[in-house]
Write a protein that holds these residues in place. Structure first.
Motif, short mmCIF file in Angstrom:
data_model
loop_
_atom_site.label_atom_id
_atom_site.label_comp_id
_atom_site.label_asym_id
_atom_site.label_seq_id
_atom_site.Cartn_x
_atom_site.Cartn_y
_atom_site.Cartn_z
N ARG A 40 0.83 -1.21 0.00
CA ARG A 40 0.00 0.00 0.00
C ARG A 40 0.86 1.25 0.00
O ARG A 40 0.59 2.21 -0.72
N ALA A 41 1.92 1.26 0.81
CA ALA A 41 2.80 2.43 0.90
C ALA A 41 3.48 2.73 -0.44
O ALA A 41 3.78 3.88 -0.74
N LEU A 42 3.68 1.68 -1.24
CA LEU A 42 4.34 1.85 -2.53
C LEU A 42 3.36 1.91 -3.70
O LEU A 42 3.77 1.98 -4.85
N GLY A 43 2.06 1.84 -3.39
CA GLY A 43 1.05 1.91 -4.43
C GLY A 43 0.92 0.65 -5.26
O GLY A 43 0.57 0.70 -6.43
N MET A 44 1.20 -0.50 -4.65
CA MET A 44 1.06 -1.76 -5.38
C MET A 44 0.12 -2.68 -4.62
O MET A 44 -0.08 -2.53 -3.41
N SER A 45 -0.44 -3.63 -5.32
CA SER A 45 -1.37 -4.57 -4.70
C SER A 45 -0.62 -5.53 -3.79
O SER A 45 0.60 -5.74 -3.94
N TYR A 46 -1.36 -6.14 -2.87
CA TYR A 46 -0.75 -7.15 -2.00
C TYR A 46 -0.20 -8.29 -2.84
O TYR A 46 0.90 -8.77 -2.59
N ARG A 47 -0.97 -8.70 -3.85
CA ARG A 47 -0.52 -9.81 -4.69
C ARG A 47 0.81 -9.50 -5.37
O ARG A 47 1.70 -10.33 -5.39
N ARG A 48 0.93 -8.31 -5.93
CA ARG A 48 2.18 -7.92 -6.59
C ARG A 48 3.34 -7.91 -5.59
O ARG A 48 4.42 -8.42 -5.87
N ALA A 49 3.10 -7.33 -4.42
CA ALA A 49 4.15 -7.28 -3.39
C ALA A 49 4.53 -8.69 -2.96
O ALA A 49 5.72 -9.01 -2.83
N TRP A 50 3.54 -9.54 -2.76
CA TRP A 50 3.81 -10.92 -2.34
C TRP A 50 4.61 -11.66 -3.41
O TRP A 50 5.54 -12.41 -3.10
N LEU A 51 4.25 -11.49 -4.68
CA LEU A 51 4.98 -12.15 -5.76
C LEU A 51 6.44 -11.70 -5.81
O LEU A 51 7.34 -12.51 -6.06
N LEU A 52 6.69 -10.42 -5.60
CA LEU A 52 8.06 -9.92 -5.58
C LEU A 52 8.85 -10.50 -4.41
O LEU A 52 10.02 -10.88 -4.55
N VAL A 53 8.22 -10.57 -3.24
CA VAL A 53 8.87 -11.17 -2.07
C VAL A 53 9.18 -12.64 -2.33
O VAL A 53 10.28 -13.13 -2.05
N ASP A 54 8.21 -13.34 -2.89
CA ASP A 54 8.40 -14.75 -3.21
C ASP A 54 9.57 -14.94 -4.17
O ASP A 54 10.41 -15.84 -4.00
N GLN A 55 9.64 -14.10 -5.18
CA GLN A 55 10.73 -14.18 -6.15
C GLN A 55 12.09 -13.95 -5.48
O GLN A 55 13.05 -14.68 -5.72
N MET A 56 12.17 -12.94 -4.63
CA MET A 56 13.44 -12.69 -3.92
C MET A 56 13.80 -13.86 -3.03
O MET A 56 14.95 -14.31 -3.02
N ASN A 57 12.82 -14.36 -2.29
CA ASN A 57 13.10 -15.48 -1.37
C ASN A 57 13.54 -16.74 -2.12
O ASN A 57 14.35 -17.51 -1.62
N ARG A 58 13.03 -16.94 -3.34
CA ARG A 58 13.44 -18.10 -4.13
C ARG A 58 14.81 -17.92 -4.76
O ARG A 58 15.52 -18.89 -5.00
N CYS A 59 15.19 -16.68 -5.03
CA CYS A 59 16.46 -16.42 -5.71
C CYS A 59 17.66 -16.37 -4.77
O CYS A 59 18.77 -16.70 -5.19
N PHE A 60 17.47 -15.95 -3.55
CA PHE A 60 18.58 -15.86 -2.62
C PHE A 60 18.75 -17.18 -1.87
O PHE A 60 17.79 -17.93 -1.69
N ARG A 61 19.97 -17.45 -1.44
CA ARG A 61 20.26 -18.71 -0.73
C ARG A 61 19.43 -18.86 0.53
O ARG A 61 19.00 -19.95 0.87
N LYS A 62 19.21 -17.75 1.22
CA LYS A 62 18.36 -17.75 2.42
C LYS A 62 17.29 -16.69 2.22
O LYS A 62 17.53 -15.67 1.58
N PRO A 63 16.08 -16.90 2.76
CA PRO A 63 14.99 -15.93 2.57
C PRO A 63 15.37 -14.53 3.07
O PRO A 63 16.06 -14.39 4.09
#
Length: 123
Positions: A40-63
């Motif tokens: 909300r603070a960045l003007g994006m939907s929860y789904r979009r924010a969650w997808l970006l977090v998921d992508q980062m967590n999958r790409c880095f060795r540790k979440p």
């Protein structure tokens, strides 16, 4: 005078593991304490924010982000130690690259750029 804007992106195979938007999202999660509030603070939907977090967590060795499901005050999200370290390293590298414009190549490009673009030709 020319302005230099670098967009630093780190890739994990074909996916962007970290970029300016994801760094902003990590900062917002750290500040807001939840993925939805950060979105909300960045003007994006929860789904979009969650997808970006998921992508980062999958790409880095540790979440980078840990979530606490449920309701009430215990629920939310926060940066892990790895998330804080990745965000800090990304911001440091971005600042270093943006500040390192004192070189001949940049000066050559800067001198070749007009102060304003030429008008578009009329069609």
């Amino acid at each position: 005078m020319a302005r230099l804007k670098l967009k630093l992106q780190l890739y994990c195979d074909d996916e962007v593991a970290m970029g300016p938007g994801k760094a902003d999202l990590l900062e917002a999660i750290g500040r807001e304490g939840s993925i939805s509030a950060a979105g909300r603070a960045l003007g994006m939907s929860y789904r979009r924010a969650w997808l970006l977090v998921d992508q980062m967590n999958r790409c880095f060795r540790k979440p980078l982000v840990e979530t606490r499901p449920g309701g009430g005050k215990a629920a939310g999200a926060s940066l892990t130690a790895e998330g804080e370290a990745a965000l800090s390293a990304y911001r440091t590298l971005s600042a270093r690259l943006a500040g390192d414009t004192q070189c001949t190549a940049f000066e050559d490009l800067e001198s070749a750029i007009r102060a304003r673009p030429r008008p578009r030709p009329r069609e």
